[in-house]
Design a protein around this motif. Structure first.
Motif, PDB file in Angstrom:
ATOM      1  N   HIS A 124       0.850  -1.322  -0.053  1.00 45.62           N
ATOM      2  CA  HIS A 124       0.102  -0.032   0.063  1.00 45.62           C
ATOM      3  C   HIS A 124       0.733   1.312   0.098  1.00 45.62           C
ATOM      4  CE1 HIS A 124      -4.208   1.889   1.197  1.00 45.62           C
ATOM      5  NE2 HIS A 124      -3.422   2.895   1.532  1.00 45.62           N
ATOM      6  N   ILE A 125       0.323   2.134  -0.488  1.00 47.88           N
ATOM      7  CA  ILE A 125       1.645   3.390  -1.318  1.00 47.88           C
ATOM      8  C   ILE A 125       0.343   4.761  -0.824  1.00 47.88           C
ATOM      9  CG2 ILE A 125       2.768   4.796  -2.874  1.00 47.88           C
ATOM     10  CD1 ILE A 125       3.493   1.843  -3.939  1.00 47.88           C
ATOM     11  N   THR A 126       0.928   5.392   0.242  1.00 47.89           N
ATOM     12  CA  THR A 126      -0.599   6.701   0.032  1.00 47.89           C
ATOM     13  C   THR A 126       1.251   7.567   0.672  1.00 47.89           C
ATOM     14  OG1 THR A 126      -1.993   7.685   1.319  1.00 47.89           O
ATOM     15  CG2 THR A 126      -0.577   6.677   2.404  1.00 47.89           C
ATOM     16  N   HIS A 127       1.079   9.202   0.671  1.00 49.13           N
ATOM     17  CA  HIS A 127       1.363  10.126   0.822  1.00 49.13           C
ATOM     18  C   HIS A 127       1.719  10.232   2.170  1.00 49.13           C
ATOM     19  CE1 HIS A 127       3.816  14.216   0.547  1.00 49.13           C
ATOM     20  NE2 HIS A 127       2.634  14.418   1.006  1.00 49.13           N
ATOM     21  N   GLY A 128       0.412   9.462   2.859  1.00 49.15           N
ATOM     22  CA  GLY A 128       0.230   9.933   4.676  1.00 49.15           C
ATOM     23  C   GLY A 128       0.364   8.248   5.120  1.00 49.15           C
ATOM     24  N   THR A 129      -0.868   8.506   5.503  1.00 55.19           N
ATOM     25  CA  THR A 129      -1.751   7.942   6.511  1.00 55.19           C
ATOM     26  C   THR A 129      -3.321   7.686   5.522  1.00 55.19           C
ATOM     27  OG1 THR A 129      -2.399   8.976   8.560  1.00 55.19           O
ATOM     28  CG2 THR A 129      -0.141   7.873   8.407  1.00 55.19           C
ATOM     29  N   LEU A 130      -4.028   6.147   6.659  1.00 55.17           N
ATOM     30  CA  LEU A 130      -5.017   6.446   5.687  1.00 55.17           C
ATOM     31  C   LEU A 130      -6.085   7.393   6.464  1.00 55.17           C
ATOM     32  CD1 LEU A 130      -6.271   2.503   6.066  1.00 55.17           C
ATOM     33  CD2 LEU A 130      -5.646   4.177   4.444  1.00 55.17           C
ATOM     34  N   ALA A 131      -5.117   8.696   7.217  1.00 54.54           N
ATOM     35  CA  ALA A 131      -6.457   9.269   8.060  1.00 54.54           C
ATOM     36  C   ALA A 131      -5.962  11.010   7.669  1.00 54.54           C
ATOM     37  CB  ALA A 131      -5.371   9.766   9.332  1.00 54.54           C
ATOM     38  N   SER A 132      -5.078  10.945   6.397  1.00 49.43           N
ATOM     39  CA  SER A 132      -4.743  11.909   5.916  1.00 49.43           C
ATOM     40  C   SER A 132      -3.855  12.124   4.885  1.00 49.43           C
ATOM     41  CB  SER A 132      -4.845  13.328   6.358  1.00 49.43           C
ATOM     42  OG  SER A 132      -4.718  14.458   5.618  1.00 49.43           O
ATOM     43  N   ASN A 133      -3.087  12.973   3.590  1.00 46.41           N
ATOM     44  CA  ASN A 133      -2.002  12.991   3.069  1.00 46.41           C
ATOM     45  C   ASN A 133      -1.707  13.947   4.074  1.00 46.41           C
ATOM     46  OD1 ASN A 133      -3.018  15.081   2.531  1.00 46.41           O
ATOM     47  ND2 ASN A 133      -3.740  14.816   0.114  1.00 46.41           N
ATOM     48  N   ARG A 134      -2.309  14.531   5.284  1.00 47.47           N
ATOM     49  CA  ARG A 134      -1.177  15.315   5.811  1.00 47.47           C
ATOM     50  C   ARG A 134      -0.742  14.488   6.894  1.00 47.47           C
ATOM     51  NH1 ARG A 134      -0.716  20.913   4.838  1.00 47.47           N
ATOM     52  NH2 ARG A 134      -2.197  21.748   3.074  1.00 47.47           N
ATOM     53  N   ASP A 135      -1.272  13.549   7.447  1.00 41.98           N
ATOM     54  CA  ASP A 135      -0.494  12.805   8.492  1.00 41.98           C
ATOM     55  C   ASP A 135       0.850  11.337   8.790  1.00 41.98           C
ATOM     56  OD1 ASP A 135      -1.461  11.925  11.538  1.00 41.98           O
ATOM     57  OD2 ASP A 135      -1.666  10.367  10.524  1.00 41.98           O
ATOM     58  N   GLY A 136       1.485  12.582   8.606  1.00 46.27           N
ATOM     59  CA  GLY A 136       2.864  12.083   8.315  1.00 46.27           C
ATOM     60  C   GLY A 136       3.495  10.426   9.332  1.00 46.27           C
ATOM     61  N   ILE A 137       4.252  10.060   9.383  1.00 48.36           N
ATOM     62  CA  ILE A 137       4.554   8.551   9.739  1.00 48.36           C
ATOM     63  C   ILE A 137       6.598   8.788   9.730  1.00 48.36           C
ATOM     64  CG2 ILE A 137       5.366   6.933  10.746  1.00 48.36           C
ATOM     65  CD1 ILE A 137       2.749   5.743   9.053  1.00 48.36           C
ATOM     66  N   SER A 138       7.297   9.286  11.291  1.00 52.14           N
ATOM     67  CA  SER A 138       8.164   9.372  12.033  1.00 52.14           C
ATOM     68  C   SER A 138       8.824   8.771  12.333  1.00 52.14           C
ATOM     69  CB  SER A 138       8.475  10.890  11.285  1.00 52.14           C
ATOM     70  OG  SER A 138       8.037  11.157  12.737  1.00 52.14           O
ATOM     71  N   ALA A 139      10.286   8.678  13.289  1.00 50.32           N
ATOM     72  CA  ALA A 139      10.878   7.769  13.666  1.00 50.32           C
ATOM     73  C   ALA A 139      10.315   8.541  16.124  1.00 50.32           C
ATOM     74  CB  ALA A 139      12.113   8.868  13.912  1.00 50.32           C
ATOM     75  N   VAL A 140       9.263   9.969  15.298  1.00 55.50           N
ATOM     76  CA  VAL A 140       8.572   9.868  16.786  1.00 55.50           C
ATOM     77  C   VAL A 140       6.988   9.777  16.926  1.00 55.50           C
ATOM     78  CG1 VAL A 140       9.907  11.961  17.470  1.00 55.50           C
ATOM     79  CG2 VAL A 140       7.846  12.612  16.463  1.00 55.50           C
ATOM     80  N   THR A 141       6.301   9.036  16.060  1.00 60.36           N
ATOM     81  CA  THR A 141       5.193   8.675  16.002  1.00 60.36           C
ATOM     82  C   THR A 141       5.240   7.673  16.818  1.00 60.36           C
ATOM     83  OG1 THR A 141       5.037   9.437  13.646  1.00 60.36           O
ATOM     84  CG2 THR A 141       3.176   8.208  14.311  1.00 60.36           C
ATOM     85  N   THR A 142       4.117   6.765  17.837  1.00 59.55           N
ATOM     86  CA  THR A 142       4.491   6.166  18.536  1.00 59.55           C
ATOM     87  C   THR A 142       3.207   4.506  17.620  1.00 59.55           C
ATOM     88  OG1 THR A 142       2.228   6.601  19.251  1.00 59.55           O
ATOM     89  CG2 THR A 142       3.987   6.926  20.051  1.00 59.55           C
ATOM     90  N   ASP A 143       4.012   3.648  18.000  1.00 57.57           N
ATOM     91  CA  ASP A 143       3.649   2.363  17.542  1.00 57.57           C
ATOM     92  C   ASP A 143       1.485   2.633  17.548  1.00 57.57           C
ATOM     93  OD1 ASP A 143       4.986   1.539  15.948  1.00 57.57           O
ATOM     94  OD2 ASP A 143       5.078  -0.271  17.360  1.00 57.57           O
ATOM     95  N   GLU A 144       1.246   3.520  18.815  1.00 52.91           N
ATOM     96  CA  GLU A 144      -0.040   3.126  19.161  1.00 52.91           C
ATOM     97  C   GLU A 144      -1.117   4.288  18.541  1.00 52.91           C
ATOM     98  OE1 GLU A 144       2.219   1.212  22.601  1.00 52.91           O
ATOM     99  OE2 GLU A 144       2.573   3.405  21.243  1.00 52.91           O
ATOM    100  N   SER A 145      -0.291   5.234  18.236  1.00 54.26           N
ATOM    101  CA  SER A 145      -0.908   6.801  17.129  1.00 54.26           C
ATOM    102  C   SER A 145      -1.621   6.307  16.335  1.00 54.26           C
ATOM    103  CB  SER A 145       0.204   8.308  17.679  1.00 54.26           C
ATOM    104  OG  SER A 145       1.319   7.581  16.750  1.00 54.26           O
ATOM    105  N   LEU A 146      -0.732   4.970  15.479  1.00 54.21           N
ATOM    106  CA  LEU A 146      -0.839   4.473  13.789  1.00 54.21           C
ATOM    107  C   LEU A 146      -2.337   3.313  14.322  1.00 54.21           C
ATOM    108  CD1 LEU A 146       2.474   3.715  12.591  1.00 54.21           C
ATOM    109  CD2 LEU A 146       1.270   6.078  12.035  1.00 54.21           C
ATOM    110  N   ILE A 147      -2.925   2.915  15.474  1.00 48.79           N
ATOM    111  CA  ILE A 147      -3.898   2.241  15.069  1.00 48.79           C
ATOM    112  C   ILE A 147      -4.527   2.468  14.513  1.00 48.79           C
ATOM    113  CG2 ILE A 147      -5.693   0.841  16.449  1.00 48.79           C
ATOM    114  CD1 ILE A 147      -3.288   0.067  18.890  1.00 48.79           C
TER     115      ILE A 147
END
Length: 278
Positions: A124-147
């Motif tokens: 699956h390829i997208t710019h951000g996440t399923l939430a938004s193309n402004r919702d990024g994932i980086s090292a400070v993003t927690t696993d819990e917040s990605l649920i």
């Protein structure tokens, strides 16, 4: 199967041409651009034309980024106030550059999904996440917040947006941020892209960092009219590119509400902010 995914060219033609050389040398089966091809840089029209040529000749696939969304909106809607006019001068300038290629930007998908040669290895390829193309994932993003923000039954989730390379395994899948071709924010000025190979029953990831002619890009910032026409925020973005480090986020937190409220003018806010952080 070999797949290349790149993201966040941000109107940097020299970096995009260097990425193209890396891609051509590797000879992938699929090439996907995960958003933000345009805006924030001096040569959006040229980058869009190059991408469209590769799309027509070699089947490159686009994904919509937040900057494509924003520039197209600016092309449809005039600013509603003098303050908004000042704050979106970069996007309005970019729209003027790419308007003639409007149809090349239309109807890009927000997500791409495909399976590997062996079943049950979906990508699956997208710019951000399923939430938004402004919702990024980086090292400070927690696993819990990605649920709830990642798709189910996926082997490999590929994203961009943050301009920072990152990899992790969570929710039963590999998550890879391929970083930025044209404007990294991890203090490494080299561009980056992701090479993904399927063999041995699973996906393998390699992040490639590459050099490009930064002197040429710096000239383009000055000669294109980007700095002259883009206003105070254009100079902030130029410094981000020079330093390979995010500055806009700090300015937004400290000064954007006050600028929007008319408590401080945009130029003063940027100068004050940069005096504090540089």
């Amino acid at each position: 199967m070999k797949v290349v995914v790149f993201s966040d060219v941000q109107g940097n033609l020299a970096a995009m041409e260097a990425a193209l050389e890396v891609i051509d040398n590797w000879q992938p089966d699929v090439v996907a651009m995960a958003g933000d091809l345009i805006n924030r840089g001096p040569e959006s029209a040229q980058c869009l034309a190059l991408f469209n040529t590769q799309r027509q000749r070699h089947g490159w696939l686009p994904v919509n980024g937040n900057h494509e969304t924003w520039v197209l909106r600016c092309g449809r809607e005039a600013p509603i106030s003098a303050i908004e006019h000042d704050m979106r001068r970069i996007a309005d300038w970019t729209w003027q550059q790419v308007a003639a290629q409007y149809t090349a930007l239309c109807n890009w998908p927000d997500h791409l999904c495909f399976d590997a040669p062996q079943p049950e290895h979906w990508v699956h390829i997208t710019h951000g996440t399923l939430a938004s193309n402004r919702d990024g994932i980086s090292a400070v993003t927690t696993d819990e917040s990605l649920i709830g923000k990642l798709p189910e039954n996926i082997a490999l989730f590929i994203t961009g947006h943050t301009h920072k390379v990152h990899q992790r395994h969570t929710q039963g899948m590999d998550v890879v941020n391929v970083g930025s071709v044209g404007s990294p924010f991890d203090r490494d000025v080299r561009g980056s892209l992701g090479q993904f190979s399927f063999y041995g029953g699973r996906w393998h990831t390699e992040i490639v960092r590459f050099d490009y002619d930064r002197a040429r890009t710096e000239r383009a910032f000055y000669e294109s009219g980007f700095l002259e026409c883009g206003g105070p925020l254009a100079h902030l973005i130029f410094l981000e590119w020079q330093r390979a480090d995010l500055l806009m986020g700090g300015w937004r937190r400290r000064y954007e509400p006050a600028v929007l409220a008319g408590e401080i003018d945009l130029d003063t806010s940027v100068k004050t902010y940069l005096a504090d952080v540089l």
